[in-house]
Design a protein around this motif. Structure first.
Motif, PDB file in Angstrom:
ATOM      1  N   GLN A 230       0.849  -1.256   0.003  1.00 17.89           N
ATOM      2  CA  GLN A 230      -0.169   0.207   0.138  1.00 17.89           C
ATOM      3  C   GLN A 230       0.825   1.047  -0.006  1.00 17.89           C
ATOM      4  N   ARG A 231       0.417   2.335  -0.697  1.00 20.87           N
ATOM      5  CA  ARG A 231       1.389   3.255  -0.941  1.00 20.87           C
ATOM      6  C   ARG A 231       1.085   4.461   0.207  1.00 20.87           C
ATOM      7  N   ASN A 232       2.182   4.943   0.584  1.00 20.62           N
ATOM      8  CA  ASN A 232       2.037   5.946   1.908  1.00 20.62           C
ATOM      9  C   ASN A 232       1.357   7.131   1.355  1.00 20.62           C
ATOM     10  N   GLY A 233       1.560   7.576  -0.014  1.00 13.58           N
ATOM     11  CA  GLY A 233       1.009   8.821  -0.455  1.00 13.58           C
ATOM     12  C   GLY A 233       1.084   8.784  -1.960  1.00 13.58           C
ATOM     13  N   VAL A 234       0.967  10.168  -2.602  1.00 11.21           N
ATOM     14  CA  VAL A 234       1.116  10.112  -4.113  1.00 11.21           C
ATOM     15  C   VAL A 234       2.526  10.385  -4.460  1.00 11.21           C
ATOM     16  N   ILE A 235       3.349  11.196  -3.412  1.00 11.65           N
ATOM     17  CA  ILE A 235       4.759  11.296  -3.619  1.00 11.65           C
ATOM     18  C   ILE A 235       5.599  10.814  -2.289  1.00 11.65           C
ATOM     19  N   ASN A 236       5.019  10.007  -1.669  1.00 14.45           N
ATOM     20  CA  ASN A 236       5.677   9.439  -0.676  1.00 14.45           C
ATOM     21  C   ASN A 236       5.542   7.973  -0.522  1.00 14.45           C
ATOM     22  N   GLY A 237       6.834   7.357  -0.157  1.00  9.35           N
ATOM     23  CA  GLY A 237       6.752   5.915  -0.253  1.00  9.35           C
ATOM     24  C   GLY A 237       8.124   5.451   0.268  1.00  9.35           C
ATOM     25  N   PRO A 238       8.370   4.173   0.142  1.00  9.80           N
ATOM     26  CA  PRO A 238       9.521   3.457   0.464  1.00  9.80           C
ATOM     27  C   PRO A 238      10.832   3.607  -0.427  1.00  9.80           C
ATOM     28  N   LEU A 239      12.072   3.550   0.124  1.00 11.68           N
ATOM     29  CA  LEU A 239      13.107   4.065  -0.720  1.00 11.68           C
ATOM     30  C   LEU A 239      13.916   2.643  -0.875  1.00 11.68           C
ATOM     31  N   SER A 240      14.551   2.317  -1.933  1.00  7.52           N
ATOM     32  CA  SER A 240      15.314   1.520  -2.394  1.00  7.52           C
ATOM     33  C   SER A 240      16.751   2.271  -2.284  1.00  7.52           C
ATOM     34  N   GLN A 241      17.798   1.255  -2.865  1.00 11.19           N
ATOM     35  CA  GLN A 241      19.107   1.681  -2.687  1.00 11.19           C
ATOM     36  C   GLN A 241      19.742   2.459  -3.949  1.00 11.19           C
ATOM     37  N   GLN A 242      18.704   2.920  -4.887  1.00  4.46           N
ATOM     38  CA  GLN A 242      19.256   3.454  -5.959  1.00  4.46           C
ATOM     39  C   GLN A 242      18.462   4.927  -6.268  1.00  4.46           C
ATOM     40  N   ARG A 243      19.198   5.700  -6.664  1.00  4.30           N
ATOM     41  CA  ARG A 243      18.704   7.247  -7.021  1.00  4.30           C
ATOM     42  C   ARG A 243      18.790   7.623  -8.561  1.00  4.30           C
ATOM     43  N   ARG A 244      17.892   8.347  -8.883  1.00  7.46           N
ATOM     44  CA  ARG A 244      17.924   9.221 -10.310  1.00  7.46           C
ATOM     45  C   ARG A 244      18.020  10.606 -10.141  1.00  7.46           C
ATOM     46  N   ILE A 245      18.931  11.270 -10.717  1.00  6.64           N
ATOM     47  CA  ILE A 245      19.146  12.802 -10.634  1.00  6.64           C
ATOM     48  C   ILE A 245      18.536  13.195 -11.964  1.00  6.64           C
ATOM     49  N   VAL A 246      17.844  14.539 -11.663  1.00  2.00           N
ATOM     50  CA  VAL A 246      17.308  15.458 -12.881  1.00  2.00           C
ATOM     51  C   VAL A 246      17.713  16.784 -13.005  1.00  2.00           C
ATOM     52  N   ALA A 247      18.214  17.344 -13.911  1.00  2.00           N
ATOM     53  CA  ALA A 247      18.651  18.762 -13.764  1.00  2.00           C
ATOM     54  C   ALA A 247      18.007  19.404 -14.808  1.00  2.00           C
ATOM     55  N   VAL A 248      17.697  20.657 -14.319  1.00  2.00           N
ATOM     56  CA  VAL A 248      16.961  21.450 -14.825  1.00  2.00           C
ATOM     57  C   VAL A 248      17.772  23.159 -15.059  1.00  2.00           C
ATOM     58  N   GLN A 249      18.020  23.619 -16.056  1.00  2.00           N
ATOM     59  CA  GLN A 249      18.640  25.229 -16.075  1.00  2.00           C
ATOM     60  C   GLN A 249      17.612  25.938 -16.643  1.00  2.00           C
ATOM     61  N   THR A 250      17.300  27.020 -16.123  1.00  2.00           N
ATOM     62  CA  THR A 250      16.495  28.086 -16.467  1.00  2.00           C
ATOM     63  C   THR A 250      17.044  29.469 -16.081  1.00  2.00           C
ATOM     64  N   GLY A 429      23.181  34.537 -13.499  1.00  2.00           N
ATOM     65  CA  GLY A 429      21.994  34.512 -14.452  1.00  2.00           C
ATOM     66  C   GLY A 429      21.209  33.345 -14.845  1.00  2.00           C
ATOM     67  N   GLY A 430      21.590  32.371 -14.055  1.00  2.00           N
ATOM     68  CA  GLY A 430      20.944  31.268 -14.159  1.00  2.00           C
ATOM     69  C   GLY A 430      20.035  30.484 -12.775  1.00  2.00           C
ATOM     70  N   VAL A 431      18.987  29.612 -13.001  1.00  2.00           N
ATOM     71  CA  VAL A 431      18.414  29.139 -11.840  1.00  2.00           C
ATOM     72  C   VAL A 431      18.691  27.726 -12.304  1.00  2.00           C
ATOM     73  N   PHE A 432      19.027  26.871 -11.240  1.00  2.00           N
ATOM     74  CA  PHE A 432      19.627  25.424 -11.612  1.00  2.00           C
ATOM     75  C   PHE A 432      18.896  24.591 -10.350  1.00  2.00           C
ATOM     76  N   TYR A 433      18.029  23.805 -10.837  1.00  4.16           N
ATOM     77  CA  TYR A 433      17.223  22.695 -10.314  1.00  4.16           C
ATOM     78  C   TYR A 433      17.963  21.526 -10.098  1.00  4.16           C
ATOM     79  N   GLY A 434      18.085  20.880  -8.951  1.00  2.00           N
ATOM     80  CA  GLY A 434      18.500  19.547  -8.882  1.00  2.00           C
ATOM     81  C   GLY A 434      17.222  18.610  -8.268  1.00  2.00           C
ATOM     82  N   ILE A 435      16.895  17.854  -8.712  1.00  6.27           N
ATOM     83  CA  ILE A 435      15.909  16.706  -8.378  1.00  6.27           C
ATOM     84  C   ILE A 435      16.617  15.348  -8.170  1.00  6.27           C
ATOM     85  N   THR A 436      16.490  15.032  -6.796  1.00  5.24           N
ATOM     86  CA  THR A 436      16.447  13.815  -6.508  1.00  5.24           C
ATOM     87  C   THR A 436      15.623  12.902  -6.125  1.00  5.24           C
ATOM     88  N   ALA A 437      15.536  11.582  -6.893  1.00  5.68           N
ATOM     89  CA  ALA A 437      14.189  10.720  -6.691  1.00  5.68           C
ATOM     90  C   ALA A 437      14.789   9.438  -6.659  1.00  5.68           C
TER      91      ALA A 437
END
Length: 497
Positions: A230-250, A429-437
């Motif tokens: 059962q999920r704990n929530g839409v964006i909440n839940g258990p963690l594995s040992q692996q990560r994915r990184i997303v980068a966005v430059q604006t 002059g930039g705004v840089f997003y780092g997303i860890t998932a």
């Protein structure tokens, strides 16, 4: 004997393979050409030159026998700079996606507890001849009080590196196990608070281990029955040992344009952009919004508060909670709702101007992100969906051994039950997003990065329409409005003009 402080001891006790507690920063450089170009050898010399300013980077954690007290910091008698400053490469021409895939693997691996708790990777082979630095530092190492992030010290305002006196460091011999044990017993007998802190750290470690065991048991049960847990929530839940990184430059100018059209601050526009991105991303998933109207985010902010622990950065960091209005359809209304939430923070009179933070020596965002992640980790008991650290950086280029830094992406750690975390840095002059998932729980993290761009474009389009509808005199008055007010902090909430 320099004992690990209680909060840092908790971070060490709570770490697990599923929750490695380190901050990572990905910085991209134009290395230059010729013999003075930035390469691995020049980076090693730069780190050797600057590491004297952060002595803890040459210390390791020594556990007390029987865990009778918190561990102690001791000099690493076998300190090997070559182990910590590593070299890697992508197949040329390496794309940003390949760099982020490499970063995901590096982020997923816990640091070696038998050595000082940090690593830097020099990554070659990026397209356009660029190189990247991936710095990785444990949360227990950087507290902003005794130790700032090494990355803050590697960057200069000018291409010419500062000449520093040679470092003649020699490690002090580590104390024997008997000496460490005797010191722990004496401290527990003479300082009841120290004994209490030790008991708390140990109990939290036991509870964390029990929690991981329960999660694994639920997973085995699901596999046996063919049912998903059962999920704990839409964006909440258990963690594995692996990560994915997303980068966005604006571009920072885009946020200024939205701010000038609709009011608020740069920080408000960033959080409104994230609200729109989360809304669009959640609506693409099978569960849609699932009745979720708000995403509760903890946003560490910089304040002046004598009751909080002082830092070497001139301010303290406190948690601010904001409900990101993902259920609201109008982007402008989302922006106003975020602005209203931060108005209460401004009214306290404790806020710190963001331009003051952006003007700190070195590249302070790396340290502020580390402290912000520590604050977010300690606020788990209050309940939130997501942590967002937003830090204003300098709006002029910085250099490492003469190489110009062109991008800086923060990579915050994940905490139990929270498979998503977001860091934001504004710089030059930039705004840089780092997303860890979490790689397993959120396999579509790349789509969230796309949604960030689309949410900002939506705000920009509405801002252009607003300016076109406004009378000429009103547009001129808005453009001429003085840019002196604002609030700031680790959230970067004021105008970094």
């Amino acid at each position: 004997m320099d004992r690990v402080r209680p909060r840092d001891a908790v971070f060490l006790a709570e770490e697990s393979p599923q929750t490695p507690l380190h901050n990572v920063t990905i910085e991209v450089f134009d290395p230059g050409t010729g013999p003075d170009a930035l390469d691995h050898a020049r980076l090693v010399r730069l780190v050797r030159d600057r590491i004297a300013f952060v002595p803890r980077y040459r210390q390791r954690v020594l556990t007390v026998p029987g865990n009778l007290a918190a561990p102690v910091w001791v000099d690493d008698e076998n300190f090997d700079l070559g182990y910590h400053v590593r070299r890697s490469a992508l197949p040329r021409p390496g794309t940003r996606e390949q760099l982020l895939e490499l970063a995901g693997r590096i982020v997923s691996r816990p640091l070696d507890r038998s050595r000082p708790l940090w690593e830097i990777y020099f990554v070659e082979g990026l397209e356009s001849g660029r190189v990247a630095l991936l710095s990785k530092t444990h949360q227990a190492l950087v507290d902003g009080v005794h130790t700032v992030d090494l990355g803050q010290l590697l960057l200069d305002l000018h291409p010419e590196s500062r000449e520093l006196d040679p470092d003649d460091w020699a490690p002090r011999p580590a104390p024997s196990s008997a000496a460490v044990l005797a010191s722990a017993v004496k401290e527990n007998l003479t300082d009841p608070l120290a004994a209490l802190d030790t008991a708390r750290s140990g109990s939290q470690a036991v509870l964390r281990a029990a929690g991981h065991g329960s999660a694994r048991a639920r997973g085995l049960l699901a596999a046996a029955t063919g049912r998903s847990p059962q999920r704990n929530g839409v964006i909440n839940g258990p963690l594995s040992q692996q990560r994915r990184i997303v980068a966005v430059q604006t571009r920072l100018d885009d946020y200024r344009q939205v701010r000038d059209a609709h009011g608020g601050t740069i920080n408000d526009v960033i959080l409104a952009t994230l609200s729109g991105a989360l809304r669009a991303w959640l609506m693409t998933r099978a569960e849609s919004l699932g009745g979720l109207r708000q995403v509760r985010a903890v946003v560490p902010v910089s304040v002046i508060d004598e009751e909080l622990e002082a830092t070497s950065l001139g301010s303290q960091i406190a948690a601010h909670f904001v409900d990101l209005p993902v259920g609201e359809q109008s982007p402008v209304v989302r922006l106003h709702q975020v602005s209203y939430s931060f108005q209460a923070h401004k009214d306290t009179g404790r806020s710190v101007a963001a331009n003051r933070l952006a003007g700190l020596a070195g590249f302070a965002p790396t340290t502020f992100h580390a402290i912000g992640s520590r604050v977010a980790a300690t606020e788990l008991r209050r309940g939130y969906h997501l942590s967002v650290t937003n830090v204003p950086g300098p709006q002029a280029p910085l250099y490492a051994a003469g190489a110009r830094m062109v991008a800086s992406y923060p990579v915050p750690p994940l905490v139990p039950g929270h498979p998503l975390a977001i860091g934001v840095t504004s710089y030059d002059g930039g705004v840089f997003y780092g997303i860890t998932a979490d790689r397993d729980w959120i396999p579509d993290a790349d789509l969230l990065g796309v949604c960030v761009r689309e949410a900002l474009d939506e705000l920009l389009e509405l801002s252009s329409e607003t300016r076109q509808r406004a009378p000429r005199g009103r547009r001129g008055a808005r453009a001429a409005r003085p840019r002196t007010r604002g609030r700031g902090g680790a959230d970067g909430s004021s105008r970094p003009d």
